[in-house]
Write a protein that holds these residues in place. Structure first.
Motif, PDB file in Angstrom:
ATOM      1  N   ILE A 200       0.868  -1.182   0.000  1.00 34.86           N
ATOM      2  CA  ILE A 200       0.000   0.000   0.000  1.00 34.86           C
ATOM      3  C   ILE A 200       0.898   1.223   0.000  1.00 34.86           C
ATOM      4  CG2 ILE A 200      -1.755   1.279   1.303  1.00 34.86           C
ATOM      5  CD1 ILE A 200      -2.675  -1.537   2.361  1.00 34.86           C
ATOM      6  N   ARG A 201       0.723   2.069  -0.990  1.00 33.67           N
ATOM      7  CA  ARG A 201       1.644   3.192  -1.150  1.00 33.67           C
ATOM      8  C   ARG A 201       1.086   4.499  -0.621  1.00 33.67           C
ATOM      9  NH1 ARG A 201       3.774   2.376  -7.259  1.00 33.67           N
ATOM     10  NH2 ARG A 201       5.671   1.243  -6.760  1.00 33.67           N
ATOM     11  N   LYS A 202      -0.175   4.749  -0.948  1.00 33.78           N
ATOM     12  CA  LYS A 202      -0.764   6.016  -0.528  1.00 33.78           C
ATOM     13  C   LYS A 202      -2.172   5.782  -0.032  1.00 33.78           C
ATOM     14  CE  LYS A 202       1.995   9.108  -3.287  1.00 33.78           C
ATOM     15  NZ  LYS A 202       2.233   9.507  -4.671  1.00 33.78           N
ATOM     16  N   LEU A 203      -2.599   6.667   0.845  1.00 28.56           N
ATOM     17  CA  LEU A 203      -3.977   6.677   1.315  1.00 28.56           C
ATOM     18  C   LEU A 203      -4.488   8.082   1.063  1.00 28.56           C
ATOM     19  CD1 LEU A 203      -3.119   4.740   4.545  1.00 28.56           C
ATOM     20  CD2 LEU A 203      -4.616   3.878   2.730  1.00 28.56           C
ATOM     21  N   SER A 204      -5.757   8.203   0.722  1.00 25.10           N
ATOM     22  CA  SER A 204      -6.271   9.536   0.410  1.00 25.10           C
ATOM     23  C   SER A 204      -7.671   9.709   0.969  1.00 25.10           C
ATOM     24  CB  SER A 204      -6.263   9.774  -1.105  1.00 25.10           C
ATOM     25  OG  SER A 204      -6.978   8.755  -1.763  1.00 25.10           O
ATOM     26  N   LEU A 205      -8.025  10.948   1.207  1.00 24.87           N
ATOM     27  CA  LEU A 205      -9.348  11.298   1.725  1.00 24.87           C
ATOM     28  C   LEU A 205      -9.923  12.409   0.861  1.00 24.87           C
ATOM     29  CD1 LEU A 205      -8.466  11.325   5.524  1.00 24.87           C
ATOM     30  CD2 LEU A 205      -9.977   9.672   4.387  1.00 24.87           C
ATOM     31  N   TYR A 206     -11.225  12.347   0.651  1.00 27.99           N
ATOM     32  CA  TYR A 206     -11.908  13.301  -0.226  1.00 27.99           C
ATOM     33  C   TYR A 206     -13.106  13.892   0.508  1.00 27.99           C
ATOM     34  CZ  TYR A 206      -9.191  10.544  -3.459  1.00 27.99           C
ATOM     35  OH  TYR A 206      -8.152   9.900  -4.075  1.00 27.99           O
TER      36      TYR A 206
END
Ligand code: ZN
Length: 587
Positions: A200-206
């Motif tokens: 898992i490289r990145k986590l994002s929130l929107y």
């Protein structure tokens, strides 16, 4: 106590201080055995199978439709029919799959083999005869069912690097013959060793509401994922503050044993406080729907950075069958302020699983109450309707179901750029994807009559450089269709293609040469057609578009009478500018 499968016991979550969240669920491990259908097919190559790419991997504007089997950096490995059947289709093209072969099997599946260097002799002779009969290199042939019967294991072709391939490999697919749905070939049990869980490289929130924000700054936040113990989490134990409804994203790759290639995952599940919000399984998709990849990913980030993040928000017009379940379209909505646990499980098809887990602090955002009438107007309808926009100098036609989401289409104008013939139209936002082409018509009657056949719609790439968007002249307008919002204007392509031999050619003695190689290129509208003749007779130049290379391999169609021959190559670009190259050679 909840039982955890043995293979995942290392992933037992530690007790966290905010104890109301126990993100512990039965990890449904999907392995290929669970999918049934074991060993319906033998392998297409007789070398150990290592993959350079998996089914459904994210690519530009499409999912990868098969698996890419590595061929030890060389071409020419025999390709075997994976089961009994018959050759149902043979397609040759300068880009894309290059030389491809399709075999229909009685079990209801079609196997596809692409980027081949050549076909087995009997098939090769058939293709060549068709190419000469049509005077075309590109052919798409559907031989009758009885023409090429094959047995499992029979050699049908040889592996290669033709078409869009950027290194020797075999692209291999298994499609459902009736629906032409691509299916995940690995579910049929080929011997591929994979004991490595996804990374898992990145986590994002929107932030999903107009008034919302992530960390009180902006609508989107990307975080590098860090691995601490068994889990991936946010750096420095960060707990993002989320205002309003939100969605979650993840960037992940999968690797397999003994090969450095980065592949795609098989499944992704999102849980918020142990409630499933999203489940993706990359098992099959239809080729008509492959562009909907752009609504599976965070398209805006992709446009700006080329990062491909799975955005676990399901747009109303995203109908991909690989999204198996979602809750509220993946949009998390809480009324009260509080701490919540986000957990994402990513697995490959062998069931190797990685988990990301972190907390967010949610606060509702104030939304002014709206009347019932306004609420009705806000119901999603626009993407279902055709939108026909007429502005001064431009008409934009967006078909129904071309947009994935509700969008208010905007169009602004800026003055004409040097070398262009119309103002620049800024059509909506290039960060918004389109599922179907929109049609643009830009008034261009300021172009003098004699140049109109050379007019092209012009758009601009990420670096701001003009690129051709094609189009045709129609009643004073340049009309064309495109999948991309952004800047458009009208310019001219007056420069014909460039043709140059890739070898010592004019006057040369080619008696000992096996082939003639010529490089062709075009600066703007691109190569549309080419035609090579020797002493006036059409000969088969094979076109490798990624290398701008045309190759004629001397065959029985090269005239033998006379010591000197005349080669002529005629190349035409997208607006009809033509170049002709001639040379004489001895043979
Ligand atoms: Zn491939």
């Amino acid at each position: 106590m909840i039982a955890i499968p043995d293979s995942l016991s290392g992933l037992r979550p530690r007790r966290l201080t905010a104890a109301f969240c126990i993100c512990l669920l039965g990890l449904a491990v999907m392995s290929r055995t669970a999918l049934g259908a074991e060993r319906m097919f033998r392998p297409p190559l007789e070398i150990p199978l290592y993959l350079a790419a998996t089914f459904g991997e994210l690519r530009s504007n499409h999912f990868h439709g098969g698996i890419d089997i590595k061929t030890q950096s060389v071409e020419g490995f025999p390709v075997h029919a994976v089961a009994d059947g018959y050759v149902s289709r043979i397609k040759v093209e300068p880009g894309g799959y290059g030389h491809a072969l399709y075999i229909d099997h009685p079990n209801g599946y079609t196997s596809v083999y692409a980027h081949l260097s050549r076909y087995a002799d009997e098939i090769k002779d058939y293709v060549r005869a068709q190419q000469y009969a049509r005077k075309m290199f590109s052919v798409d042939l559907f031989p009758p069912a009885g023409r090429f019967q094959v047995k499992a294991g029979e050699i049908v072709a040889f592996s290669g690097n033709t078409g869009g391939s950027t290194g020797p490999h075999l692209h291999f697919e298994i499609r459902n013959t009736a629906t032409q749905y691509g299916t995940n070939a690995l579910q049929y049990g080929f011997d591929i060793v994979d004991r490595i869980p996804p990374t898992i490289r990145k986590l994002s929130l929107y932030a999903m509401q107009d008034e919302g924000a992530i960390d009180r700054a902006g609508k989107t936040q990307l975080y590098n994922a860090v691995k601490t113990g068994a889990y991936y989490t946010l750096p420095d134990g960060h707990i993002p503050v989320i205002t309003g409804d939100f969605a979650v994203g993840i960037e992940t790759i999968d690797m397999m044993d003994d090969t450095p290639n980065q592949d795609g995952p098989y499944s992704i599940r999102l849980y918020v406080d142990s409630v499933l919000y999203y489940r993706l399984e990359v098992d099959a998709f239809s080729f008509d729907e492959t562009r909907a990849l752009n609504s599976l990913i965070d398209y805006a980030t992709y446009v700006d950075t080329r990062d491909m993040i799975y955005k676990m928000y399901v747009s109303p017009n995203n109908r991909l069958p690989m999204i198996k379940e979602h809750r509220n379209r993946g949009v998390v909505s809480f009324k009260e302020a509080g701490l919540h646990c986000i957990r994402i499980e990513v697995a490959d098809i062998e069931g190797n699983t990685s988990v990301a887990q972190f907390y967010v602090r949610h606060e509702p955002c104030y939304t002014p109450p709206i009347s019932e009438e306004v609420a009705r107007l806000l119901q999603p309808v626009k993407y279902k309707q055709r939108q026909h926009i007429v502005e001064d100098g431009i008409t934009i036609d967006i078909p129904a179901y071309a947009l994935y989401d509700e969008e208010d289409i905007r169009c602004t104008v800026s003055p004409r750029l040097p070398g262009m013939f119309t103002p620049t139209y800024h059509i909506h936002d290039r960060h918004t994807p389109l599922h179907k082409r929109m049609t643009l018509s830009i008034r261009a009657d300021s172009i003098p009559e004699q140049f109109r056949s050379q007019a092209v719609l012009v758009t601009f790439n990420n670096a701001g450089m003009p690129v051709s968007a094609g189009g045709t002249w129609k009643d004073g307008f340049m009309e064309g269709s495109t999948y991309t919002f952004g800047e458009y204007t009208v310019g001219l392509d007056t420069v014909p293609p460039v043709i140059r031999p890739a070898m010592n050619m004019d006057g040369a003695d080619l008696s000992r040469m096996q082939d003639i190689r010529i490089l062709i290129s075009d600066n703007f509208s691109g190569i549309k057609t080419y035609e090579g003749t020797i002493d006036g007779q059409w000969v088969l130049f094979e076109y490798d578009s990624k290398n701008d290379l045309l190759t004629y391999t001397f065959d029985e169609h090269c005239p033998v009478t006379g010591a000197s021959h005349t080669l002529q190559m005629k190349v035409t670009d997208g607006v009809g500018n033509t170049s002709i190259y001639t040379a004489t050679f001895k043979r």
